[in-house]
Design a protein around this motif. Structure first.
Motif, PDB file in Angstrom:
ATOM      1  N   ARG A 255       0.806  -1.218   0.000  1.00 48.92           N
ATOM      2  CA  ARG A 255       0.000   0.000   0.000  1.00 48.92           C
ATOM      3  C   ARG A 255       0.843   1.275   0.000  1.00 48.92           C
ATOM      4  O   ARG A 255       0.332   2.360  -0.263  1.00 48.92           O
ATOM      5  N   ASN A 256       2.118   1.140   0.311  1.00 47.51           N
ATOM      6  CA  ASN A 256       2.961   2.342   0.384  1.00 47.51           C
ATOM      7  C   ASN A 256       3.349   2.864  -0.994  1.00 47.51           C
ATOM      8  O   ASN A 256       3.423   4.076  -1.207  1.00 47.51           O
ATOM      9  N   ALA A 257       3.613   1.960  -1.937  1.00 46.77           N
ATOM     10  CA  ALA A 257       4.045   2.392  -3.272  1.00 46.77           C
ATOM     11  C   ALA A 257       3.653   1.336  -4.286  1.00 46.77           C
ATOM     12  O   ALA A 257       3.730   0.140  -4.020  1.00 46.77           O
TER      13      ALA A 257
ATOM     14  N   ASN B 132       7.984  -4.601  -7.951  1.00 42.71           N
ATOM     15  CA  ASN B 132       6.639  -4.519  -7.346  1.00 42.71           C
ATOM     16  C   ASN B 132       6.569  -5.528  -6.206  1.00 42.71           C
ATOM     17  O   ASN B 132       6.711  -6.742  -6.434  1.00 42.71           O
ATOM     18  N   PRO B 133       6.382  -5.071  -4.975  1.00 43.34           N
ATOM     19  CA  PRO B 133       6.266  -6.017  -3.846  1.00 43.34           C
ATOM     20  C   PRO B 133       4.809  -6.473  -3.645  1.00 43.34           C
ATOM     21  O   PRO B 133       3.866  -5.701  -3.825  1.00 43.34           O
ATOM     22  N   TYR B 134       4.639  -7.712  -3.252  1.00 42.03           N
ATOM     23  CA  TYR B 134       3.318  -8.283  -2.976  1.00 42.03           C
ATOM     24  C   TYR B 134       3.409  -9.128  -1.704  1.00 42.03           C
ATOM     25  O   TYR B 134       4.496  -9.545  -1.288  1.00 42.03           O
ATOM     26  N   THR B 135       2.269  -9.365  -1.151  1.00 47.66           N
ATOM     27  CA  THR B 135       2.156 -10.332  -0.053  1.00 47.66           C
ATOM     28  C   THR B 135       1.065 -11.329  -0.434  1.00 47.66           C
ATOM     29  O   THR B 135      -0.080 -10.935  -0.691  1.00 47.66           O
ATOM     30  N   LEU B 136       1.427 -12.610  -0.471  1.00 41.64           N
ATOM     31  CA  LEU B 136       0.466 -13.654  -0.814  1.00 41.64           C
ATOM     32  C   LEU B 136      -0.032 -14.336   0.455  1.00 41.64           C
ATOM     33  O   LEU B 136       0.775 -14.785   1.293  1.00 41.64           O
TER      34      LEU B 136
END
Length: 460
Positions: free
Chosen positions: A361-363, A375-379
């Motif tokens: 959510r930050n960038a 691009n960072p994600y959390t699964l």
């Protein structure tokens, strides 16, 4: 053949029962069906929590952890669509049976009826026959009366407590529940619910009884909406039975101007709702068939043809041909089958794996000094099986990009693990600002367990 029927005999007076209903013990065809069904349903109700599957309780509704385990499958709140399907299938099936056979659900398999007749059976064994129970209640209090009442209510309370603990075993592992009970280690919350269910069972089956069916249960009120002229209900053959009257077994009813009804009143005495079926169909009638057994028994003693009271439709009572297949009945059957088929298809297509992709959510993206876009994600990976499984994460649909993700991700049965991953690509290789990407999460132990989740990759 003509009977001398007086005008006052044609006036049907509704049966109004005052005071408690003392049900007479009755044997017969329909009573045997009910008794066998009751034993079967009770054994299923008590035994299901003790069945184990893959080393765990086969059926467990773990409300505290929002997990429902049914024979190796774990259902989460996201799967509540299945619960809606169960209720819909049950409703349509109930409508189908009601349109076909009237209120046989109420008379044969409803828990209120099963427990009520079970409590009545205990009352009969402890306090005696119907007449003995009436005499006991009307008599003065003495040692015998106190002893019988204490014995009856003690058995009722034990049955209610056992019912409550059996019900709680669906929500708390049965072995844990009873171990803590014998060790007096129940929490306050468990004590509250067991006490509440015990009190409800004791009050409903022991005291409220038919009032739950005639006053509290809404089903008795709207049942007539599902009835039609071909619905089979408990019916009294008025033309054959009237004029009713008492007589000796050797008397000829025709010479006395009487019908086949000997006015023994047994049909009223055996009725759990306390109604007189000879006054016509009433909403209190639960189609239990006890009055049929009582009447057939009397007809047999007098040498008359059985069936004065029987399961018949309005059309059959009028001497017309019944219609076994009709539009309303067919429609309920189609809807029931359609909902059940949809549930089966949904279960067959269901993957015992839940994956959600959460973006940072930050960038939307990060760009380093070498021109690499990240691009960072959390699964969120949820294991819906009842065994610990290991998962790998792969990327599809984005040529030239690389995925940084941990391998061999172990997730315990019914647990959720948050996995941080990153997709990186060279800025010079990107032709669009937004690219569609697909994450593939697959189990190492079972190649059939995998799930694809789409997301987006953003760049400058």
């Amino acid at each position: 053949m003509k009977f001398d029927i007086k005008e006052e005999d044609l006036i049907i007076k509704p049966y109004k029962h005052a005071g408690p209903i003392y049900i007479r013990e009755q044997k017969g065809y329909f009573q045997r069906i009910r008794r066998y069904l009751s034993w079967f349903l009770m054994l299923v109700f008590i035994g299901l929590p003790w069945i184990t599957y893959q080393g765990q309780q086969a059926i467990l509704f773990d409300v505290a952890h929002q997990k429902f385990k049914i024979f190796g499958a774990t259902f989460l709140p996201q799967d509540f669509m299945l619960l809606a399907g169960v209720f819909m299938a049950g409703a349509f099936a109930l409508f189908f049976v009601t349109n076909w056979l009237g209120r046989v659900w109420c008379g044969f398999v409803c828990p209120q009826t099963v427990w009520m007749l079970m409590f009545t059976w205990v009352e009969h064994k402890v306090e005696g026959t119907r007449n003995q129970r009436i005499k006991l209640d009307q008599g003065q209090w003495n040692l015998t009366k106190i002893q019988k009442k204490l014995t009856k209510h003690s058995i009722w309370l034990f049955m209610s407590l056992f019912t409550a603990t059996s019900f709680m075993a669906y929500f708390i592992p049965a072995s844990t529940l009873y171990t803590e009970m014998f060790n007096l280690q129940w929490s306050g919350l468990v004590c509250f619910w067991v006490f509440l269910f015990t009190l409800c069972t004791y009050g409903n089956a022991g005291f409220l009884r038919e009032k739950m069916c005639t006053v509290a249960c809404p089903y008795s009120r709207f049942q007539s909406v599902m009835f039609d002229k071909d619905t089979l209900v408990v019916s009294y053959d008025f033309a054959r039975g009237e004029r009713r009257g008492r007589r000796k077994r050797k008397d000829n009813p025709e010479s006395l101007g009487l019908g086949d009804c000997v006015d023994c009143n047994l049909c009223v005495e055996v009725c759990p709702a306390g109604i007189d079926i000879r006054n016509g169909l009433q909403y209190e009638c639960i189609n239990c068939g006890l009055c049929i057994d009582a009447c057939d028994q009397t007809m047999d003693k007098f040498g008359y043809k059985k069936g004065l009271i029987s399961f018949k439709s309005e059309q059959q009572m009028a001497g017309k041909q019944a219609k076994p297949m009709r539009l309303k009945l067919f429609g309920y059957a189609i809807l029931t089958v359609a909902v059940i088929a949809s549930m089966i298809v949904w279960l067959l297509l269901r993957t015992p794996l839940e994956v959600s992709v959460i973006r940072d959510r930050n960038a939307l993206y990060r760009l380093d000094y070498q021109g690499i876009v990240e691009n960072p994600y959390t699964l969120s990976v949820i294991n819906k099986t009842q065994q610990t499984l290991s998962y790998n994460i792969a990327l599809d649909g984005f040529d030239g990009a690389s995925l940084v993700a941990p391998s061999n991700i172990k997730v315990a049965a019914g647990q959720m693990v948050l996995v941080p991953v990153t997709i990186s690509a060279d800025q010079n290789d990107l032709k669009h600002r937004v690219h569609k990407v697909t994450f593939i999460v697959s189990a190492l132990e079972d190649s059939t367990i995998y799930l694809e989740k789409q997301s987006y990759f953003y760049s400058e």
